[in-house]
Design a protein around this motif. Structure first.
Motif, PDB file in Angstrom:
ATOM      1  N   THR A   5      -3.238  -2.529   2.972  1.00  0.00           N
ATOM      2  CA  THR A   5      -3.937  -1.476   3.710  1.00  0.00           C
ATOM      3  C   THR A   5      -2.930  -0.423   4.162  1.00  0.00           C
ATOM      4  O   THR A   5      -1.710  -0.668   4.176  1.00  0.00           O
ATOM      5  CB  THR A   5      -4.642  -2.036   4.960  1.00  0.00           C
ATOM      6  OG1 THR A   5      -3.647  -2.539   5.865  1.00  0.00           O
ATOM      7  CG2 THR A   5      -5.643  -3.132   4.597  1.00  0.00           C
ATOM      8  N   ASN A   6      -3.455   0.727   4.563  1.00  0.00           N
ATOM      9  CA  ASN A   6      -2.589   1.770   5.122  1.00  0.00           C
ATOM     10  C   ASN A   6      -1.808   1.247   6.326  1.00  0.00           C
ATOM     11  O   ASN A   6      -0.615   1.518   6.462  1.00  0.00           O
ATOM     12  CB  ASN A   6      -3.422   2.987   5.563  1.00  0.00           C
ATOM     13  CG  ASN A   6      -3.886   3.817   4.407  1.00  0.00           C
ATOM     14  OD1 ASN A   6      -3.163   4.028   3.439  1.00  0.00           O
ATOM     15  ND2 ASN A   6      -5.106   4.308   4.491  1.00  0.00           N
TER      16      ASN A   6
ATOM     17  N   ASN B 176      -8.132   1.798   0.301  1.00  0.00           N
ATOM     18  CA  ASN B 176      -7.734   1.099   1.528  1.00  0.00           C
ATOM     19  C   ASN B 176      -8.562  -0.164   1.677  1.00  0.00           C
ATOM     20  O   ASN B 176      -9.654  -0.109   2.206  1.00  0.00           O
ATOM     21  CB  ASN B 176      -7.908   2.013   2.738  1.00  0.00           C
ATOM     22  CG  ASN B 176      -7.166   1.504   3.956  1.00  0.00           C
ATOM     23  OD1 ASN B 176      -6.221   0.744   3.838  1.00  0.00           O
ATOM     24  ND2 ASN B 176      -7.604   1.913   5.123  1.00  0.00           N
ATOM     25  N   PRO B 177      -8.091  -1.304   1.169  1.00  0.00           N
ATOM     26  CA  PRO B 177      -6.752  -1.507   0.605  1.00  0.00           C
ATOM     27  C   PRO B 177      -6.658  -1.004  -0.831  1.00  0.00           C
ATOM     28  O   PRO B 177      -7.656  -0.761  -1.486  1.00  0.00           O
ATOM     29  CB  PRO B 177      -6.574  -3.022   0.662  1.00  0.00           C
ATOM     30  CG  PRO B 177      -7.965  -3.572   0.618  1.00  0.00           C
ATOM     31  CD  PRO B 177      -8.851  -2.556   1.276  1.00  0.00           C
TER      32      PRO B 177
END
Length: 145
Positions: A49-50, A20-21
């Motif tokens: 990213t999430n 993440n990322p």
């Protein structure tokens, strides 16, 4: 067991990144008021990213719902952040998420009645499965989850 009928269409969205990322994908499942699957889709988006992946899932899902005339619509996501930002409970502070939020809000505006629900991950298992299948396909199944 057959799906339980409701008065609303349901959109289940999920996004995920390995790291993440990291390599990211999104997925959604749209069901009609009878609980029948109308559309399911997943896409790989590359490094993200999430939260970006979650928003991309929401945007794609809302666009699909609008194409199918899904109204009223209940959006179910396990991202409490995105749900609270979309309902106005949280402000969007992160500059990278502001354009995502604006695009999602514009997509939602094309549907007369949209509600958002934050749900446990287990309730979004199918959308999560779509994301992980897409990541496995692109990255190889040996990629860590």
């Amino acid at each position: 067991m057959p799906p339980v009928p409701s008065k609303s269409w349901t959109l289940r969205c999920d996004g995920g990144a390995r790291g993440n990322p990291g390599p990211a994908a999104w997925g959604y499942l749209l069901t009609d008021p009878r609980g029948a699957e109308v559309e399911a889709r997943a896409e790989y988006i590359g490094p993200a990213t999430n939260n970006v992946a979650e928003y991309q899932a929401l945007i794609a899902g809302l666009e699909a719902a609008a194409r199918h005339g899904a109204n009223p619509l209940t959006v179910c996501m396990d991202s409490e952040l995105v749900v609270r930002q979309m309902t106005g409970e949280y402000r969007v502070k992160h500059a990278g998420l502001k354009p995502q939020h604006a695009t999602a809000s514009a997509a939602a505006a094309k549907i007369a009645n949209v509600k958002y629900r934050s749900v446990p991950r287990e309730e979004n298992a199918r959308a999560d499965q779509l994301v992980n299948e897409k990541l496995d396909k692109v990255l190889g199944s040996e990629s860590p989850r």
